[in-house]
Design a protein around this motif. Structure first.
Motif, PDB file in Angstrom:
ATOM      1  N   LEU A 303     -27.170  82.153 -96.019  1.00 18.41           N
ATOM      2  CA  LEU A 303     -25.765  82.519 -96.174  1.00 18.41           C
ATOM      3  C   LEU A 303     -24.907  81.897 -95.079  1.00 18.41           C
ATOM      4  N   LEU A 304     -25.351  81.985 -93.832  1.00 20.86           N
ATOM      5  CA  LEU A 304     -24.524  81.475 -92.730  1.00 20.86           C
ATOM      6  C   LEU A 304     -24.348  79.966 -92.806  1.00 20.86           C
ATOM      7  N   ALA A 305     -25.364  79.248 -93.285  1.00 19.70           N
ATOM      8  CA  ALA A 305     -25.238  77.795 -93.412  1.00 19.70           C
ATOM      9  C   ALA A 305     -24.109  77.435 -94.373  1.00 19.70           C
ATOM     10  N   THR A 306     -23.987  78.182 -95.460  1.00 18.26           N
ATOM     11  CA  THR A 306     -22.916  77.913 -96.423  1.00 18.26           C
ATOM     12  C   THR A 306     -21.556  78.356 -95.882  1.00 18.26           C
ATOM     13  N   LEU A 307     -21.514  79.483 -95.191  1.00 20.64           N
ATOM     14  CA  LEU A 307     -20.248  79.905 -94.593  1.00 20.64           C
ATOM     15  C   LEU A 307     -19.761  78.869 -93.589  1.00 20.64           C
ATOM     16  N   ASP A 308     -20.674  78.296 -92.835  1.00 18.65           N
ATOM     17  CA  ASP A 308     -20.304  77.225 -91.902  1.00 18.65           C
ATOM     18  C   ASP A 308     -19.797  76.003 -92.669  1.00 18.65           C
ATOM     19  N   GLU A 309     -20.503  75.662 -93.726  1.00 22.09           N
ATOM     20  CA  GLU A 309     -20.124  74.505 -94.539  1.00 22.09           C
ATOM     21  C   GLU A 309     -18.726  74.682 -95.126  1.00 22.09           C
ATOM     22  N   PRO A 316     -21.203  87.435 -85.746  1.00 18.80           N
ATOM     23  CA  PRO A 316     -22.643  87.251 -85.542  1.00 18.80           C
ATOM     24  C   PRO A 316     -23.421  88.462 -86.038  1.00 18.80           C
ATOM     25  N   SER A 317     -24.309  88.244 -86.986  1.00 15.35           N
ATOM     26  CA  SER A 317     -25.008  89.354 -87.640  1.00 15.35           C
ATOM     27  C   SER A 317     -26.324  89.685 -86.957  1.00 15.35           C
ATOM     28  N   GLU A 318     -26.501  90.976 -86.667  1.00 15.06           N
ATOM     29  CA  GLU A 318     -27.767  91.493 -86.131  1.00 15.06           C
ATOM     30  C   GLU A 318     -28.329  92.558 -87.074  1.00 15.06           C
ATOM     31  N   THR A 319     -27.971  92.445 -88.345  1.00 13.12           N
ATOM     32  CA  THR A 319     -28.344  93.462 -89.331  1.00 13.12           C
ATOM     33  C   THR A 319     -28.834  92.789 -90.616  1.00 13.12           C
ATOM     34  N   ASN A 320     -28.873  93.537 -91.698  1.00 15.07           N
ATOM     35  CA  ASN A 320     -29.222  92.969 -93.005  1.00 15.07           C
ATOM     36  C   ASN A 320     -27.975  92.793 -93.861  1.00 15.07           C
ATOM     37  N   PHE A 321     -26.855  92.495 -93.205  1.00 17.10           N
ATOM     38  CA  PHE A 321     -25.616  92.156 -93.897  1.00 17.10           C
ATOM     39  C   PHE A 321     -24.774  91.281 -92.986  1.00 17.10           C
ATOM     40  N   VAL A 322     -23.767  90.652 -93.584  1.00 19.06           N
ATOM     41  CA  VAL A 322     -22.867  89.757 -92.847  1.00 19.06           C
ATOM     42  C   VAL A 322     -21.434  90.166 -93.160  1.00 19.06           C
ATOM     43  N   PHE A 323     -20.583  90.156 -92.141  1.00 18.75           N
ATOM     44  CA  PHE A 323     -19.170  90.499 -92.285  1.00 18.75           C
ATOM     45  C   PHE A 323     -18.371  89.211 -92.183  1.00 18.75           C
ATOM     46  N   MET A 324     -17.763  88.795 -93.300  1.00 19.00           N
ATOM     47  CA  MET A 324     -17.080  87.494 -93.331  1.00 19.00           C
ATOM     48  C   MET A 324     -15.594  87.669 -93.607  1.00 19.00           C
ATOM     49  N   ASP A 325     -14.812  86.747 -93.076  1.00 18.17           N
ATOM     50  CA  ASP A 325     -13.355  86.798 -93.149  1.00 18.17           C
ATOM     51  C   ASP A 325     -12.858  85.944 -94.310  1.00 18.17           C
ATOM     52  N   LEU A 326     -12.339  86.597 -95.347  1.00 17.27           N
ATOM     53  CA  LEU A 326     -11.839  85.881 -96.521  1.00 17.27           C
ATOM     54  C   LEU A 326     -10.471  85.248 -96.282  1.00 17.27           C
ATOM     55  N   LYS A 327      -9.774  85.710 -95.257  1.00 19.80           N
ATOM     56  CA  LYS A 327      -8.393  85.271 -94.996  1.00 19.80           C
ATOM     57  C   LYS A 327      -7.478  85.606 -96.172  1.00 19.80           C
ATOM     58  N   ARG A 356     -18.034  92.659 -96.514  1.00 23.81           N
ATOM     59  CA  ARG A 356     -19.418  92.877 -96.074  1.00 23.81           C
ATOM     60  C   ARG A 356     -20.350  92.478 -97.213  1.00 23.81           C
ATOM     61  N   VAL A 357     -21.253  91.554 -96.919  1.00 27.97           N
ATOM     62  CA  VAL A 357     -22.214  91.077 -97.917  1.00 27.97           C
ATOM     63  C   VAL A 357     -23.615  91.445 -97.454  1.00 27.97           C
ATOM     64  N   SER A 358     -24.289  92.281 -98.232  1.00 29.00           N
ATOM     65  CA  SER A 358     -25.677  92.618 -97.924  1.00 29.00           C
ATOM     66  C   SER A 358     -26.567  91.412 -98.192  1.00 29.00           C
ATOM     67  N   LEU A 359     -27.640  91.307 -97.441  1.00 24.45           N
ATOM     68  CA  LEU A 359     -28.565  90.191 -97.618  1.00 24.45           C
ATOM     69  C   LEU A 359     -29.623  90.550 -98.648  1.00 24.45           C
ATOM     70  N   GLY A 360     -29.671  89.782 -99.720  1.00 21.58           N
ATOM     71  CA  GLY A 360     -30.701  89.962-100.733  1.00 21.58           C
ATOM     72  C   GLY A 360     -31.917  89.119-100.392  1.00 21.58           C
TER      73      GLY A 360
END
Length: 381
Positions: A303-309, A316-327, A356-360
């Motif tokens: 997921l993070l590789a695509t968000l970077d792309e 920075p995620s330390e859990t089983n989900f990611v919090f991303m900014d849609l703007k 918030r996107v949970s990691l599948g």
């Protein structure tokens, strides 16, 4: 029989014998991926373990049916011994609860001085603590977040100290935090708790601690081992243990604190036989826990590789989900994902443009990031 007497019986050699044989540690296979449908959407919204129960836990549940007609006194005592070994503590430091939700409620109610208590927490965190406080007519005081939605420990400490001059203060900190997925500064948190501020009790919710990679993170359980009695650490079997639907959590604290909280739980010795069996199997299955952690790390990386792309900011995620900014507002994005049969996290004010996107599973995340790329091509994000 009194509760204590029941535990003594349950922890005896007879209790251990009644619990049955240990289950084989067998790791669950990763679920075969199939594209989501309206009847079976992709659940990237609840922070669950998509790997599911280990095969050992499933076998334990099946075998537990032979005890379904019996009260679980022996099993409660046996699992508390197993859990104490896992946590590196003693059974008297632990209290089983029906999910971490009951542990949160019982902890707040145990340290509520009616009419004289204030509940202090960050403005963006898991809401159960504040919800319990409000139901118990406890005023809730929140502190604005720091940069990048970080928990402002200095501001929390200042507010708690001000309130403690005339009130009893309950400080609630979720670490790692939900929904931000970030951790607080361990040293600053420990330094604060170690001062043993007057009229102040700390509830540390560590539901996601098993997913942390940052080496600076330490569980507040270390303070309990050092003898501090002004805090409780709350844990759950809902996340890395893949038991969200079986409802088991626990409180970890000094024995006197556990005794106080125990007075506010429904009844610790009346747990579910199948749940106890599954949890015991999972505790023993180090391979399963390691695989769950490794799978989560792999899914996060995808997921993070695509968000970077796509240049989509995230914390920075330390859990089983990611919090991303849609703007942009969350709802249009969530609605479009729902049309693709993918469910993402609910709104978390005041972070109204964050998702918030949970990691599948890794395969699920590959499917999800492909949809993200399609959304970019269509100008949705």
């Amino acid at each position: 029989m009194q509760r204590r007497s029941l535990f003594k019986f349950a922890g005896s050699s007879l209790g251990a014998m009644l619990f049955g044989s240990a289950m084989d540690a067998t790791v669950a296979a990763e679920p075969e991926f199939t594209p989501p449908t309206a009847k079976k959407p992709m659940l990237l919204c609840f922070n669950e373990n998509p790997l599911g129960l280990s095969d050992g836990a499933k076998k334990a549940i099946e075998e537990s049916t032979s005890r379904a007609s019996r009260y679980p006194f022996a099993q409660v005592g046996a699992i508390k011994k197993e859990l104490a070994q896992y946590m590196g503590t003693q059974p008297d430091n632990l209290l089983l609860t029906h999910g971490s939700a009951e542990a949160i409620r019982a902890s707040v109610e145990a340290y509520n001085v009616p009419g004289k208590t204030v509940f202090v927490c960050p403005e963006l965190t898991y809401s159960d603590g504040a919800d319990v406080a409000k139901r118990n007519h406890i005023p809730v005081k929140t502190v604005k977040m720091g940069p990048n939605w970080s928990i402002d420990l200095a501001a929390l400490r200042k507010l708690a100290a001000q309130q403690a001059k005339s009130k009893h203060v309950i400080v609630y900190i979720v670490n790692p935090n939900n929904p931000t997925s970030t951790i607080v500064n361990t040293q600053a948190l420990f330094d604060w708790i170690k001062t043993k501020p007057k009229n102040t009790f700390f509830i540390l919710d560590e539901a996601y601690a098993e997913f942390v990679n940052d080496p600076s993170f330490k569980s507040a359980g270390e303070l309990i081992k050092e003898g501090y009695n002004n805090l409780v650490v709350l844990k759950t079997f809902s996340k890395i243990f893949a038991m969200a639907g079986m409802r088991l959590g626990f409180a970890y604290a000094a024995p006197a604190v556990i005794d106080n909280i125990e007075n506010h739980v429904a009844y610790e010795v009346m747990m579910n036989q199948a749940t106890l069996a599954a949890a015991t199997a999972e505790l023993k299955d180090k391979e399963f826990l390691a695989k769950s952690k490794a799978m989560n790390d792999e899914s996060r990386k995808i997921l993070l590789a695509t968000l970077d792309e796509l240049h989509i900011p995230y914390l920075p995620s330390e859990t089983n989900f990611v919090f991303m900014d849609l703007k942009a507002p969350l709802k249009p994005f969530a609605d479009r994902m729902k049309e693709e049969h993918i469910l993402v996290g609910r709104p978390f004010p005041p972070a109204t443009q964050w998702c918030r996107v949970s990691l599948g599973t890794p395969d699920e995340m590959k499917y999800f990031v492909q949809k993200l790329k399609e959304f970019r091509q269509k100008g949705f994000i």
